[in-house]
Design an enzyme around this catalytic site. Structure first.
Site, PDB file in Angstrom:
ATOM      1  N   LYS A  14       0.817  -1.226   0.000  1.00 32.89           N
ATOM      2  CA  LYS A  14       0.000   0.000   0.000  1.00 32.89           C
ATOM      3  C   LYS A  14       0.855   1.283   0.000  1.00 32.89           C
ATOM      4  O   LYS A  14       2.065   1.225   0.236  1.00 32.89           O
ATOM      5  CB  LYS A  14      -0.928  -0.038   1.210  1.00 32.89           C
ATOM      6  CG  LYS A  14      -1.947  -1.185   1.159  1.00 32.89           C
ATOM      7  CD  LYS A  14      -2.959  -1.066   2.296  1.00 32.89           C
ATOM      8  CE  LYS A  14      -3.978  -2.193   2.234  1.00 32.89           C
ATOM      9  NZ  LYS A  14      -5.028  -2.040   3.275  1.00 32.89           N
ATOM     10  N   TYR A  28     -12.485  -2.222  -3.776  1.00 33.23           N
ATOM     11  CA  TYR A  28     -13.023  -2.226  -2.409  1.00 33.23           C
ATOM     12  C   TYR A  28     -14.549  -2.078  -2.373  1.00 33.23           C
ATOM     13  O   TYR A  28     -15.099  -1.704  -1.343  1.00 33.23           O
ATOM     14  CB  TYR A  28     -12.357  -1.123  -1.586  1.00 33.23           C
ATOM     15  CG  TYR A  28     -10.958  -1.479  -1.111  1.00 33.23           C
ATOM     16  CD1 TYR A  28     -10.739  -2.554  -0.256  1.00 33.23           C
ATOM     17  CD2 TYR A  28      -9.855  -0.731  -1.501  1.00 33.23           C
ATOM     18  CE1 TYR A  28      -9.471  -2.882   0.191  1.00 33.23           C
ATOM     19  CE2 TYR A  28      -8.574  -1.055  -1.062  1.00 33.23           C
ATOM     20  CZ  TYR A  28      -8.397  -2.132  -0.211  1.00 33.23           C
ATOM     21  OH  TYR A  28      -7.135  -2.461   0.239  1.00 33.23           O
ATOM     22  N   ARG A  88       2.485  -6.323   9.463  1.00 31.22           N
ATOM     23  CA  ARG A  88       1.724  -5.195  10.032  1.00 31.22           C
ATOM     24  C   ARG A  88       2.248  -4.796  11.406  1.00 31.22           C
ATOM     25  O   ARG A  88       2.231  -3.611  11.753  1.00 31.22           O
ATOM     26  CB  ARG A  88       0.242  -5.531  10.047  1.00 31.22           C
ATOM     27  CG  ARG A  88      -0.367  -5.415   8.627  1.00 31.22           C
ATOM     28  CD  ARG A  88      -1.703  -6.047   8.557  1.00 31.22           C
ATOM     29  NE  ARG A  88      -2.401  -5.755   7.307  1.00 31.22           N
ATOM     30  CZ  ARG A  88      -3.427  -6.471   6.859  1.00 31.22           C
ATOM     31  NH1 ARG A  88      -3.885  -7.497   7.566  1.00 31.22           N
ATOM     32  NH2 ARG A  88      -4.024  -6.151   5.740  1.00 31.22           N
ATOM     33  N   ASN A 110      -2.145   0.240   6.689  1.00 32.59           N
ATOM     34  CA  ASN A 110      -1.624  -1.005   7.266  1.00 32.59           C
ATOM     35  C   ASN A 110      -0.719  -1.787   6.305  1.00 32.59           C
ATOM     36  O   ASN A 110      -0.594  -3.000   6.405  1.00 32.59           O
ATOM     37  CB  ASN A 110      -2.764  -1.861   7.830  1.00 32.59           C
ATOM     38  CG  ASN A 110      -3.735  -2.319   6.763  1.00 32.59           C
ATOM     39  OD1 ASN A 110      -3.613  -1.946   5.605  1.00 32.59           O
ATOM     40  ND2 ASN A 110      -4.693  -3.132   7.150  1.00 32.59           N
ATOM     41  N   HIS A 159      -2.282  -5.464   1.635  1.00 27.70           N
ATOM     42  CA  HIS A 159      -3.584  -6.136   1.485  1.00 27.70           C
ATOM     43  C   HIS A 159      -3.304  -7.554   1.035  1.00 27.70           C
ATOM     44  O   HIS A 159      -2.391  -7.785   0.243  1.00 27.70           O
ATOM     45  CB  HIS A 159      -4.458  -5.448   0.429  1.00 27.70           C
ATOM     46  CG  HIS A 159      -5.605  -6.326  -0.012  1.00 27.70           C
ATOM     47  ND1 HIS A 159      -6.777  -6.392   0.683  1.00 27.70           N
ATOM     48  CD2 HIS A 159      -5.707  -7.224  -1.025  1.00 27.70           C
ATOM     49  CE1 HIS A 159      -7.572  -7.286   0.102  1.00 27.70           C
ATOM     50  NE2 HIS A 159      -6.949  -7.801  -0.941  1.00 27.70           N
ATOM     51  N   GLU A 194      -9.585 -10.975  -7.554  1.00 28.51           N
ATOM     52  CA  GLU A 194      -8.680  -9.829  -7.390  1.00 28.51           C
ATOM     53  C   GLU A 194      -7.501  -9.894  -8.365  1.00 28.51           C
ATOM     54  O   GLU A 194      -7.110  -8.875  -8.939  1.00 28.51           O
ATOM     55  CB  GLU A 194      -8.200  -9.771  -5.931  1.00 28.51           C
ATOM     56  CG  GLU A 194      -9.332  -9.432  -4.964  1.00 28.51           C
ATOM     57  CD  GLU A 194      -8.937  -9.464  -3.503  1.00 28.51           C
ATOM     58  OE1 GLU A 194      -9.801  -9.171  -2.654  1.00 28.51           O
ATOM     59  OE2 GLU A 194      -7.779  -9.787  -3.184  1.00 28.51           O
TER      60      GLU A 194
HETATM   61  P1  CMP Z   1      -7.546  -4.507   3.532  1.00 23.87           P
HETATM   62  O1  CMP Z   1      -7.088  -5.908   3.792  1.00 23.87           O
HETATM   63  O2  CMP Z   1      -6.925  -3.831   2.378  1.00 23.87           O
HETATM   64  O3  CMP Z   1      -9.127  -4.520   3.322  1.00 23.87           O
HETATM   65  C1  CMP Z   1      -9.949  -3.417   3.676  1.00 23.87           C
HETATM   66  C2  CMP Z   1      -9.175  -2.305   4.293  1.00 23.87           C
HETATM   67  O4  CMP Z   1      -9.924  -1.294   4.921  1.00 23.87           O
HETATM   68  C3  CMP Z   1      -8.318  -2.871   5.397  1.00 23.87           C
HETATM   69  O5  CMP Z   1      -7.267  -3.649   4.842  1.00 23.87           O
HETATM   70  C4  CMP Z   1      -7.901  -1.603   6.151  1.00 23.87           C
HETATM   71  O6  CMP Z   1      -6.728  -1.040   5.639  1.00 23.87           O
HETATM   72  C5  CMP Z   1      -9.041  -0.635   5.828  1.00 23.87           C
HETATM   73  N1  CMP Z   1      -9.756  -0.182   7.011  1.00 23.87           N
HETATM   74  C6  CMP Z   1      -9.796   1.082   7.446  1.00 23.87           C
HETATM   75  N2  CMP Z   1     -10.542   1.178   8.551  1.00 23.87           N
HETATM   76  C7  CMP Z   1     -10.993  -0.060   8.829  1.00 23.87           C
HETATM   77  C8  CMP Z   1     -11.820  -0.591   9.842  1.00 23.87           C
HETATM   78  N3  CMP Z   1     -12.349   0.179  10.806  1.00 23.87           N
HETATM   79  N4  CMP Z   1     -12.072  -1.916   9.816  1.00 23.87           N
HETATM   80  C9  CMP Z   1     -11.547  -2.707   8.828  1.00 23.87           C
HETATM   81  N5  CMP Z   1     -10.760  -2.235   7.850  1.00 23.87           N
HETATM   82  C10 CMP Z   1     -10.476  -0.924   7.843  1.00 23.87           C
END
Ligand code: CMP
Length: 140
Positions: A11, A51, A104, A114, A117, A128
């Site tokens: 990311k 997303y 992470r 974070n 993904h 994906e």
């Molecule tokens: P990812 O695995 O990319 O999938 C969805 C993303 O939403 C997740 O990682 C986080 O980076 C982001 N995200 C931001 N806020 C939240 C939240 N409150 N709960 C879950 N995902 C979140």
């Protein structure tokens, strides 16, 4: 155990801090082979589509903004049980809950920024991967 392919994104918080090599080293040390990789600047349309399952969530707008704020690296990782293995190496979504030694825990800034993904199922991995790679771009 089966050889699987999973989809991964390094990311914007990771590319900004020059962490792509350090994160790839974690994948490779865990036995995940990087069989396709491309650095891109995600368009808003790509991020919204990727997303869309989270479209109703309160963090959706912020997530799309973040994912389009700087380059990302999209990847296909291959290996034994790759979907679960990648999730193990990434650690929990919220770095505060991530196990020691995970990507992470070591690199994520917070729940939104974070660093990585990874697909949550084999079915979603295929969907994906197909959003970002043509079959001939994946060299296993
Ligand atoms: P990812 O695995 O990319 O999938 C969805 C993303 O939403 C997740 O990682 C986080 O980076 C982001 N995200 C931001 N806020 C939240 C939240 N409150 N709960 C879950 N995902 C979140």
């Amino acid at each position: 155990m089966a050889i699987e392919r999973t989809f991964s994104i390094l990311k914007p918080d990771a590319t900004r801090r020059n962490l792509t090599g350090a994160i790839n080293a974690k994948f490779e040390a865990a036995g995940l082979r990087i069989v396709a990789q491309r650095r891109i600047h995600m368009t808003r349309a790509q991020a919204e589509k990727f997303y869309e399952v989270h479209a109703a969530r309160p963090f959706y707008g912020e997530l799309v903004e973040f994912m389009t704020s700087a380059p990302v690296v999209v990847q296909v990782l291959e290996g034994e049980n790759a979907v679960a293995k990648n999730r193990e190496v990434m650690g929990a979504t919220n770095p505060e809950n991530a196990a020691p030694g995970t990507i992470r825990k070591e690199f994520a800034v917070n729940m939104g920024e974070n660093s990585v993904h990874g697909s949550d199922s084999l079915e979603n991995a295929a969907i994906e991967i197909a959003q970002f790679f043509k079959p001939e771009e994946i060299v296993g």
